[in-house]
Design a protein around this motif. Structure first.
Motif, mmCIF file in Angstrom:
data_model
loop_
_atom_site.group_PDB
_atom_site.id
_atom_site.type_symbol
_atom_site.label_atom_id
_atom_site.label_comp_id
_atom_site.label_asym_id
_atom_site.label_seq_id
_atom_site.Cartn_x
_atom_site.Cartn_y
_atom_site.Cartn_z
ATOM 1 N N ARG A 32 67.905 24.949 25.266
ATOM 2 C CA ARG A 32 67.299 26.232 24.907
ATOM 3 C C ARG A 32 67.107 26.349 23.405
ATOM 4 O O ARG A 32 66.076 26.837 22.921
ATOM 5 C CB ARG A 32 68.172 27.391 25.426
ATOM 6 N N TYR A 33 68.121 25.921 22.667
ATOM 7 C CA TYR A 33 68.040 26.013 21.209
ATOM 8 C C TYR A 33 66.937 25.113 20.657
ATOM 9 O O TYR A 33 66.148 25.525 19.801
ATOM 10 C CB TYR A 33 69.381 25.640 20.593
ATOM 11 N N ARG A 36 63.530 26.614 21.362
ATOM 12 C CA ARG A 36 63.236 27.770 20.507
ATOM 13 C C ARG A 36 62.908 27.344 19.087
ATOM 14 O O ARG A 36 61.944 27.822 18.490
ATOM 15 C CB ARG A 36 64.432 28.735 20.505
ATOM 16 N N ARG A 37 63.710 26.434 18.523
ATOM 17 C CA ARG A 37 63.442 25.990 17.143
ATOM 18 C C ARG A 37 62.074 25.327 17.024
ATOM 19 O O ARG A 37 61.314 25.580 16.080
ATOM 20 C CB ARG A 37 64.531 25.014 16.694
ATOM 21 N N GLU A 40 59.330 28.150 17.445
ATOM 22 C CA GLU A 40 59.268 29.104 16.337
ATOM 23 C C GLU A 40 58.713 28.460 15.068
ATOM 24 O O GLU A 40 57.963 29.094 14.322
ATOM 25 C CB GLU A 40 60.657 29.676 16.052
ATOM 26 N N GLN A 97 63.765 23.348 31.639
ATOM 27 C CA GLN A 97 63.172 24.441 30.855
ATOM 28 C C GLN A 97 61.647 24.389 30.902
ATOM 29 O O GLN A 97 60.978 25.218 30.311
ATOM 30 C CB GLN A 97 63.621 24.324 29.399
ATOM 31 N N GLU A 244 75.490 33.236 22.074
ATOM 32 C CA GLU A 244 74.220 33.491 22.740
ATOM 33 C C GLU A 244 74.089 34.983 22.980
ATOM 34 O O GLU A 244 75.024 35.651 23.402
ATOM 35 C CB GLU A 244 74.115 32.737 24.062
ATOM 36 N N ASP A 249 69.119 33.972 24.035
ATOM 37 C CA ASP A 249 68.690 33.272 22.829
ATOM 38 C C ASP A 249 69.915 32.755 22.087
ATOM 39 O O ASP A 249 70.983 33.341 22.145
ATOM 40 C CB ASP A 249 67.862 34.201 21.925
ATOM 41 N N THR A 250 69.746 31.645 21.410
ATOM 42 C CA THR A 250 70.862 30.957 20.766
ATOM 43 C C THR A 250 70.732 31.069 19.272
ATOM 44 O O THR A 250 69.679 30.816 18.714
ATOM 45 C CB THR A 250 70.863 29.481 21.174
ATOM 46 N N ARG A 275 71.906 34.819 13.923
ATOM 47 C CA ARG A 275 71.055 35.488 14.904
ATOM 48 C C ARG A 275 71.874 36.133 16.019
ATOM 49 O O ARG A 275 71.423 37.030 16.694
ATOM 50 C CB ARG A 275 70.070 34.484 15.513
#
Length: 442
Positions: A32-33, A36-37, A40, A97, A244, A249-250, A275
């Motif tokens: 997940r991390y 997302r990175r 983004e 994912q 989390e 979100d991580t 975060r």
């Protein structure tokens, strides 16, 4: 799903240590991390992974029980399987994912090495194969601590060498920063699992962390520091695990960008809110704040190292010790030369393959453990103490280097417990650790 990419963007290179995979859900958290990175920042991403915590040690115990001094190529073949398992599991988690992920074998890393197959040294890096995987989109998952030799055979870069893989990969693909996630808050002034009072450095020079590594500290692999300095890669050592949020979100703090301001030991600088809403100590980076340690800027630092994983050997003369130390270093073994109480000594990693043939004229001092205090001015003070007293001696030395603020002192904190994955026996079974028939080196 393939994350969108900004034109001409440099890849992200993130290394996840074995503590990230203390349980199977760790692979989902990392997936997940990473997704997302990459999304983004609109950048391709390379995830360099270690074996599940405890796996390599368990494999080493199993091999030791079977053979006292196995061929280096056999040791490399067995001990690299832990990282290969992690590559497969993280790729599966990324697929779950809905993200296209590329599991990269040793031959696809682009890292070429030479030397003993279980302690090889990276000599060159070719980005061709990895660049093709990144160009196809998705995320590349790379095994830490693996490379190939001139004959295309998989070799191991030594224990705890995922840092080296990650930084060499970052240099190879043109990344400006390499992020190393582990179970400690950054580069610390001592092992926090032994010295709870250890402080986290907000920044340290390449030479400062290289000196710590050379003297036995498990901070950043010395070879990784050399690659980083040569290529101008900034290394960011960061804590794991993270929190989390309710939405899954991580968060582990903000991205690194720009030059850190002045500041040495975390706790003397600014507070950081990541975060996940967790407040910690860190470096101010432009308008952002970085949790952990930035390697490549700042001064050297004082530190204490406990050589728990090494035996102390005594020699008849300094000349004999120097000769043995040189041969062991040539075979990729980290050693420390020191004198104590009239003894001419050398530390050698416990059970190191091939060490016995060089130590036939030496005497092992069974009950001793070396503690090293590194001063900020470059001096190193060595003291050998009974193993039962090594941690207490390290805490005394650390207190001398980093006195507590004036005021009442709290009782000593208990050291934290290091996590070990319940799945680390996946390759050898869940019975008790096998005991070797005899000691590795005598």
């Amino acid at each position: 799903m393939t994350p969108r990419r900004a034109p001409g963007s440099r890849p992200l290179v993130l290394k996840f240590g074995g503590s990230a995979f203390a349980d199977l859900d760790g692979y989902h958290r990392v997936a997940r991390y990473a997704v997302r990175r990459s999304a983004e920042e609109e950048r391709p991403l390379v995830a360099v992974v270690s074996a599940m915590s405890g796996t390599t040690g368990r494999l080493q115990q199993t091999l030791d029980a079977l053979a006292g001094d196995p061929p280096a190529s056999v040791a490399a073949m067995l001990l690299t399987t832990g990282e290969t398992v992690s590559v497969a599991l993280l790729t599966a988690a990324l697929d779950a994912q809905g993200v296209a992920a590329h599991p990269v074998p040793a031959a696809g890393t682009g890292l070429l090495a030479e030397g003993p197959p279980d302690r090889a040294t990276v000599t060159s890096a070719d980005a061709t194969a990895l660049s093709r995987a990144l160009a196809d989109g998705g995320i590349a998952v790379v095994p830490g601590g693996q490379a190939v030799d001139a004959h295309g055979r998989t070799v191991m870069l030594g224990r705890n060498s995922s840092d080296l893989s990650a930084v060499a990969t970052a240099a190879m693909v043109g990344a400006d920063t390499c992020e190393l996630f582990s179970d400690v808050p950054g580069v610390c002034t001592a092992d926090p699992y032994l010295v709870p009072e250890a402080r986290t450095l907000s920044r340290i020079s390449y030479e400062g962390v290289r000196r710590m590594s050379r003297h036995g500290a498990k901070v950043v692999h010395e070879g990784a520091v050399q690659w980083a300095e040569r290529a101008g890669v900034r290394v960011w050592c960061r804590p794991f695990p993270w929190g989390e949020g309710a939405a899954g979100d991580t968060g582990v703090g903000e991205r690194l960008g720009g030059e850190p301001e002045e500041g040495g030991v975390a706790g003397e600088g600014a507070l950081v809110r990541d975060r996940a809403g967790v407040v910690g100590d860190g470096v101010v980076v432009g308008e952002q704040r970085a949790v952990g340690t930035v390697v490549g800027v700042g001064p050297e630092a004082a530190a204490v190292v406990v050589h728990q994983g090494s035996d102390v050997w005594s020699f008849r003369s300094g000349r004999e010790r120097r000769a043995v130390a040189g041969r062991l270093r040539a075979e990729g073994l980290p050693v420390t030369e020191f004198d104590t109480a009239g003894e001419i000594c050398l530390t050698v990693p416990t059970g190191a393959r091939g060490a016995a043939r060089h130590l036939s004229g030496a005497r092992r001092l069974d009950d001793l453990c070396l503690v090293t205090a590194l001063r900020a001015d470059g001096r190193a003070d060595h003291i050998a103490v009974p193993r039962s007293e090594a941690v207490a001696e390290a805490r005394r030395r650390h207190a001398a280097l980093y006195p507590s603020p004036v005021g009442p002192t709290a009782p000593p904190a208990a050291p934290p417990v290091k996590a070990r994955s319940p799945h680390s026996d996946v390759l050898v079974g869940s019975g008790p650790a096998p005991a070797p028939d005899d000691q590795r080196v005598d």
